[in-house]
Design an enzyme around this catalytic site. Sequence first.
Site, PDB file in Angstrom:
ATOM      1  N   TYR A 138       3.829 -23.701 -38.553  1.00  0.00           N
ATOM      2  CA  TYR A 138       2.508 -23.814 -39.178  1.00  0.00           C
ATOM      3  C   TYR A 138       2.606 -23.740 -40.703  1.00  0.00           C
ATOM      4  CZ  TYR A 138       0.120 -23.002 -34.654  1.00  0.00           C
ATOM      5  OH  TYR A 138      -0.355 -23.086 -33.366  1.00  0.00           O
ATOM      6  N   LYS A 189      14.504 -20.551 -30.061  1.00  0.00           N
ATOM      7  CA  LYS A 189      15.064 -21.725 -29.372  1.00  0.00           C
ATOM      8  C   LYS A 189      16.328 -22.080 -30.152  1.00  0.00           C
ATOM      9  CE  LYS A 189      14.998 -24.999 -26.304  1.00  0.00           C
ATOM     10  NZ  LYS A 189      15.409 -24.706 -24.924  1.00  0.00           N
ATOM     11  N   ASP A 222      11.905 -21.254 -23.459  1.00  0.00           N
ATOM     12  CA  ASP A 222      11.692 -21.836 -22.127  1.00  0.00           C
ATOM     13  C   ASP A 222      12.000 -20.811 -21.038  1.00  0.00           C
ATOM     14  OD1 ASP A 222      14.252 -22.054 -23.208  1.00  0.00           O
ATOM     15  OD2 ASP A 222      14.826 -23.750 -21.953  1.00  0.00           O
ATOM     16  N   ASP A 246       2.141 -18.533 -29.909  1.00  0.00           N
ATOM     17  CA  ASP A 246       0.805 -19.024 -29.558  1.00  0.00           C
ATOM     18  C   ASP A 246       0.802 -19.498 -28.109  1.00  0.00           C
ATOM     19  OD1 ASP A 246      -1.888 -19.777 -30.117  1.00  0.00           O
ATOM     20  OD2 ASP A 246      -1.227 -21.868 -30.124  1.00  0.00           O
ATOM     21  N   ASP A 250      -1.016 -17.495 -24.588  1.00  0.00           N
ATOM     22  CA  ASP A 250      -1.974 -18.089 -23.649  1.00  0.00           C
ATOM     23  C   ASP A 250      -1.496 -17.865 -22.214  1.00  0.00           C
ATOM     24  OD1 ASP A 250      -3.469 -19.086 -25.784  1.00  0.00           O
ATOM     25  OD2 ASP A 250      -3.804 -21.028 -24.809  1.00  0.00           O
TER      26      ASP A 250
HETATM   27  N1  GGG Z   1     -10.155 -17.667 -31.646  1.00  0.00           N
HETATM   28  C1  GGG Z   1      -8.979 -18.451 -31.656  1.00  0.00           C
HETATM   29  C2  GGG Z   1      -9.231 -19.874 -31.973  1.00  0.00           C
HETATM   30  O1  GGG Z   1     -10.284 -20.259 -32.415  1.00  0.00           O
HETATM   31  N2  GGG Z   1      -8.240 -20.699 -31.742  1.00  0.00           N
HETATM   32  C3  GGG Z   1      -8.358 -22.084 -31.999  1.00  0.00           C
HETATM   33  C4  GGG Z   1      -7.049 -22.777 -32.009  1.00  0.00           C
HETATM   34  O2  GGG Z   1      -6.988 -23.952 -31.719  1.00  0.00           O
HETATM   35  N3  GGG Z   1      -5.998 -22.093 -32.369  1.00  0.00           N
HETATM   36  C5  GGG Z   1      -4.710 -22.644 -32.419  1.00  0.00           C
HETATM   37  C6  GGG Z   1      -3.773 -21.709 -33.095  1.00  0.00           C
HETATM   38  O3  GGG Z   1      -4.206 -20.675 -33.570  1.00  0.00           O
HETATM   39  O4  GGG Z   1      -2.608 -22.002 -33.147  1.00  0.00           O
END
Ligand code: GGG
Length: 357
Positions: A138, A189, A222, A246, A250
Site C-alpha cells: 500500500y 512470502k 498461503d 488484510d 477477513d
Molecule cells: N472499515 C473498513 C473499510 O472501510 N474497509 C474498506 C476497504 O476496502 N478496505 C481495504 C483495505 O483497508 O485494505
Amino acid sequence: MRTYRIAAIPGDGIGIEVIAAGLTVLESLQRSDGGFRLDVAHFDWGSAYYGKHGRMMPEDGLATLRPFDAIYFGAVGSPDVPDHITLWGLRIAICQGFDQYANVRPTRILPGLSSPLRDCAPGDLDWVIVRENSEGEYAGVGGRAHRGLPEETAMETAVFTRHGVERIMRFAFELASKRPRKHLTVVTKSNAQRHGMVLWDEIAAEIGRECAGVTVDKELVDAMTVRMTLKPKTIDVVVATNLHADILSDLAAALAGSIGIAPTANLDPERRFPSMFEPIHGSAFDIMGRGLANPIGAFWSAVMMLEHLGEAAAAGRLMRAIERVTESGPRTADLGGSAKTAAVTRAVCEALAAVPA
Ligand code: GGG
C-alpha cells in the site's frame, strides 16, 4: 470529568448505520459511568461528499482532525465511485497521513457464537493480527503508461523499509509479550518475494533475539490460511504485511463467526497523531439503509478506542455488555438471527445497565 474529543466519520454505506449505533452505545456508557465524557464532532466525509466536492474529504481534512483524541470511523466504498478513489481518498489518507502504522485486529469467538470450523470451541481461536499499515503493498508507488495501447503497462511496487519493518516487528513482539501465550507468527512470502519479504524475515530474527520471552515461528501466507483453518489453537499473535494481513484478517473474522463482529485499531503507538478505530467490514452497499447491519464490529472498535484513551474500566464494561448480547441475543442475520441493528444496539445499552460500573 475526563473529556475526550472524538471525530466521528461514518463514511459510506452501512458505516453510517453502525457508527450511529456505536455512538448511541457510547452515550449510554458515559451516562452510567459518570467519570468521562466524549465530545463528538461529526464529519460527513465520504462518497456523498465526493459527489458534491470532487474529493472524499476537504483539502485541510488532516489538519481538522489533528487536535482530536481519536477518530471513530465507519467504512468506505460506493457503487458510484471507483474503490481506489474512496479508499485512498479517506481511509488510507488518514492512516498514512497520521502515520497509524500499527493496525491491530483481535479475533476471538465471542460467547454464544460459533465458528464454521468443525470442533472449534470459543477458546480455540483467540488471535491478534498485526497489520503493517503504512507501506508495503500500500505504499502507493507505481504508475500506468501507454493507456489504451496494446503495450499498456501498470506497475504497483511494494516498498519495505528497515524503519517500517522494525517498528511493526517491535510493536508485534511487545503485544505478544503481554499475552498469556507469548507467541508470535511472522507471515511472509519470502520464498517467492526475495527482497522485501526476506528483509522481513531478517528483521524478525533480529528483533526476536531482543525479545527472549516471546516464542516465534514463521509461515508463508498461503500456508497460514491452511493453519488458521486446520490448527487454530497453534496461533496467538500474527504479524504480516499490509496486504497479507488484510486478507488474513477477513478470513480470521469469518472463522470467528462473521466479519460483522471484527474490530480494528489503526494506531500511532507514539501518540503524535490521533489513532483511528473502525470495524473491519466495508460499506456493504447490498444491505445499506435497511437497518440490517451488525453493529458489533463498531461496538468492539469503540472498546479498543476507550482502551487507547485510557478508559480501561469503561472498555471492559462495554465488552462484557457486548458479550452478554452475543450470548443471549438478539443477533443479526450474519450471526444466524433476524434482529435489526437497532435491536442489537438497544440490547447492548440494556446489558450495560446490568454490568456494574
Ligand atoms: N472499515 C473498513 C473499510 O472501510 N474497509 C474498506 C476497504 O476496502 N478496505 C481495504 C483495505 O483497508 O485494505
